[in-house]
Each structure stands twice: as C-alpha cells, then as structure tokens.
Design an enzyme around this catalytic site. Structure first.
Site, mmCIF file in Angstrom:
data_model
loop_
_atom_site.group_PDB
_atom_site.id
_atom_site.type_symbol
_atom_site.label_atom_id
_atom_site.label_comp_id
_atom_site.label_asym_id
_atom_site.label_seq_id
_atom_site.Cartn_x
_atom_site.Cartn_y
_atom_site.Cartn_z
ATOM 1 C CG HIS A 236 -3.998 -1.405 -1.458
ATOM 2 N ND1 HIS A 236 -5.123 -2.162 -1.746
ATOM 3 C CD2 HIS A 236 -4.356 -0.579 -0.452
ATOM 4 C CE1 HIS A 236 -6.112 -1.803 -0.927
ATOM 5 N NE2 HIS A 236 -5.668 -0.841 -0.136
ATOM 6 C CG ASP B 66 -6.329 -2.683 3.153
ATOM 7 O OD1 ASP B 66 -5.215 -2.457 3.660
ATOM 8 O OD2 ASP B 66 -6.991 -1.835 2.527
ATOM 9 C CG MET C 261 -11.309 3.461 2.275
ATOM 10 S SD MET C 261 -9.745 3.414 3.167
ATOM 11 C CE MET C 261 -8.617 3.470 1.783
ATOM 12 C CG ASP D 194 -5.168 2.639 1.005
ATOM 13 O OD1 ASP D 194 -6.115 1.845 0.868
ATOM 14 O OD2 ASP D 194 -4.072 2.322 1.508
ATOM 15 C CG MET E 194 -8.280 7.315 2.486
ATOM 16 S SD MET E 194 -7.510 7.325 4.121
ATOM 17 C CE MET E 194 -6.597 5.775 4.064
ATOM 18 N N GLY F 111 -2.976 4.112 7.997
ATOM 19 C CA GLY F 111 -2.041 3.000 8.021
ATOM 20 C C GLY F 111 -1.507 2.801 9.432
ATOM 21 C CG MET G 265 -11.772 -2.558 5.280
ATOM 22 S SD MET G 265 -10.276 -1.998 4.444
ATOM 23 C CE MET G 265 -9.363 -1.189 5.760
ATOM 24 C CB SER H 100 -0.890 0.014 1.235
ATOM 25 O OG SER H 100 -1.489 1.288 1.361
ATOM 26 N N GLY I 167 -2.944 -3.797 8.914
ATOM 27 C CA GLY I 167 -2.195 -4.502 9.949
ATOM 28 C C GLY I 167 -1.580 -5.811 9.493
ATOM 29 C CG HIS J 116 -9.299 0.322 -0.277
ATOM 30 N ND1 HIS J 116 -8.705 0.184 0.956
ATOM 31 C CD2 HIS J 116 -10.636 0.261 -0.047
ATOM 32 C CE1 HIS J 116 -9.636 0.049 1.893
ATOM 33 N NE2 HIS J 116 -10.810 0.101 1.305
HETATM 34 C C1 DX5 Z 1 -6.296 1.727 5.687
HETATM 35 C C2 DX5 Z 1 -5.879 1.360 4.289
HETATM 36 C C3 DX5 Z 1 -4.813 0.364 4.214
HETATM 37 C C4 DX5 Z 1 -3.493 0.808 4.809
HETATM 38 C C5 DX5 Z 1 -2.830 -0.390 5.371
HETATM 39 O O1 DX5 Z 1 -7.484 2.448 5.633
HETATM 40 O O2 DX5 Z 1 -6.993 0.846 3.574
HETATM 41 O O3 DX5 Z 1 -4.591 -0.031 2.855
HETATM 42 O O4 DX5 Z 1 -2.617 1.387 3.885
HETATM 43 O O5 DX5 Z 1 -1.693 0.043 6.060
HETATM 44 P P1 DX5 Z 1 -0.995 -0.938 7.093
HETATM 45 O O6 DX5 Z 1 -0.536 -2.121 6.323
HETATM 46 O O7 DX5 Z 1 0.112 -0.109 7.641
HETATM 47 O O8 DX5 Z 1 -2.032 -1.295 8.125
HETATM 48 ZN ZN ZN Z 2 -6.561 -0.024 1.592
#
Ligand code: DX5
Ligand code: ZN
Length: 225
Positions: free
Chosen positions: A29, A171, A64, A31, A33, A140, A133, A6, A173, A62
């Site tokens: 990936h 996705d 959001m 993100d 937002m 992140g 999720m 990501s 952690g 992705h």
């Molecule tokens: C969180 C994102 C994830 C994020 C994951 O809303 O959708 O894709 O980047 O980051 P890590 O791997 O650090 O949890």
């Molecule tokens: Zn994501």
C-alpha cells in the site's frame, strides 16, 4: 483475503528493502499525499515508478490528492495494480475509473470516515475496490474508528447479493486488536502500516494479521432469518 502493508510507516530511504521485508504481502500500500487534500506530503509518481521496478509485490496506490481526474491515470500507466482515488476529491469519478481500467489497473474509490456510502452506490459498478477509511486520512498511527464499519457491512451485503463486485478494503488503525472486527464486518483487504512496520519482524506481523483475518473468514456464516 489480502494483507497490504502500508509503506507510510516504513523507512523512505530504504523502500526496496522495506518492500522485501514484507515479501508475503499481497499488495504493498503506497500512500500518496499532496499537502492539499490532506495536510501531509509523502511521495509521488517517480517514487512509485522506482518502487514498481524494485519489487514484485503489486502496488496498491492510495491517492490522497486533489484533482485525481488529472493525476491518477499515470499511476495506472506506471504499473500499479490498484489505484484508489478519493470520491471527495474527484470531479468525475466514473471517468477516472474508466481511465484507470483502460490503463490496465484496478480502480478504487475511497471514502473518508464522514463520507456516506449510499450516494455512490450507483457508480461503484465502475470500480473494483471500495476503500473505507477507518481513520481520517493523512497520518499513520491513528486509532481505528469502528463507527465506520456499518459502511463495510452494507457494501458486503451488496457484494453477497450480487449487486456489486468489489474488494472491500479498510485502511487506518488496523492491528491485531482491530482486524477481526473489520473482517467480521466484511472487509477482505486489510491495510496496516504501524502494525507491520512498527513490529520487530514485519513479515511475521503480516502473517499474524493474515491468520487472524482468516480465522474470521473460516467461521461458518450465521444462518439468515
Ligand atoms: C492514512 C493512510 C494509511 C496509513 C495507515 O492516511 O491512508 O494507509 O498508512 O497507517 P496505520 O496502519 O498506522 O494506521
Ligand atoms: Zn492509505
């Protein structure tokens, strides 16, 4: 099985180089937002278009965002391989999936940790990817929520039995400490942000995660009954 770093954890001023740093990744990936569906704000279509031109790695967007019905199809038109929307935000998720596929992308449906899977089983035939999720979307670097893995297990059973045909993506952690439990539950696409871009060698981190997940996949399936 696919590893999708990501770029949320990458340096946004050097995205082309950060993509090149994970050249063995299966998907990259991205993100998106909008500061409404989630409290955070990241990037949008112009950045995705430029990133697509700057890397050969297929983009996994992705979204959001609110109103994906309106805003998601342009990401497919921009060349993303997979475009995932949130079921909690969609007005007509079947229509969105059809529009994404018509524009040449795979269609993905994401569930927040508290969103159940079962009410959406009948629309998942319209989708190619189910994103479960494993953190609350928005940031992140959060801790993996293993309590959502029963959704992964249930989806895997439905794929195994031929009722659904889907990638099952996790996705949030995902790291060396957690990827094996996600793989054991049945995930086959693993997003990792901080575990990849927080590593000294992002490419080695991708390969390390791949090796761990592959070991789980390589294990014989336990006999049923
Ligand atoms: C969180 C994102 C994830 C994020 C994951 O809303 O959708 O894709 O980047 O980051 P890590 O791997 O650090 O949890
Ligand atoms: Zn994501």
């Amino acid at each position: 099985m696919m590893i999708a770093p990501s770029i949320l954890s990458a340096d946004f001023a050097r995205l082309a180089e950060e993509a090149a740093a994970v050249s063995t990744a299966d998907w990259l990936h991205v993100d998106v937002m909008d500061a409404h569906f989630v409290p955070n704000l990241t990037l949008g279509l112009p950045v995705v278009e430029s990133l697509h031109a700057a890397t050969d790695i297929p983009l996994d967007c992705h979204l959001m965002i609110e109103d994906p019905d309106r805003w998601a199809p342009p990401y497919a038109e921009a060349g993303a391989r997979n475009v995932t929307i949130h079921v909690e935000a969609a007005h007509d998720p079947v229509q969105v999936a059809r529009a994404l596929r018509a524009a040449g992308a795979l269609a993905g449906l994401a569930l927040k940790p508290g969103t159940p899977l079962d009410p959406y089983l009948d629309i998942l035939g319209e989708y190619d990817t189910l994103l479960v999720m494993t953190v609350e979307p928005g940031f992140g670097g959060q801790s993996f929520i293993s309590e959502v893995l029963p959704k992964v297990r249930r989806a895997r059973e439905l794929v195994q039995s031929g009722h659904l045909k889907l990638f099952i993506e996790v996705d949030g952690g995902v790291s060396a400490d957690t990827i094996e439990q996600a793989a054991e539950a049945g995930a086959d696409v693993f997003v990792a942000g901080s575990a990849v871009y927080g590593a000294d060698d992002p490419s080695a981190a991708v390969e390390g995660l791949r090796a761990q997940a592959s070991r789980v996949f390589g294990q014989p399936t336990p006999a049923v009954g």
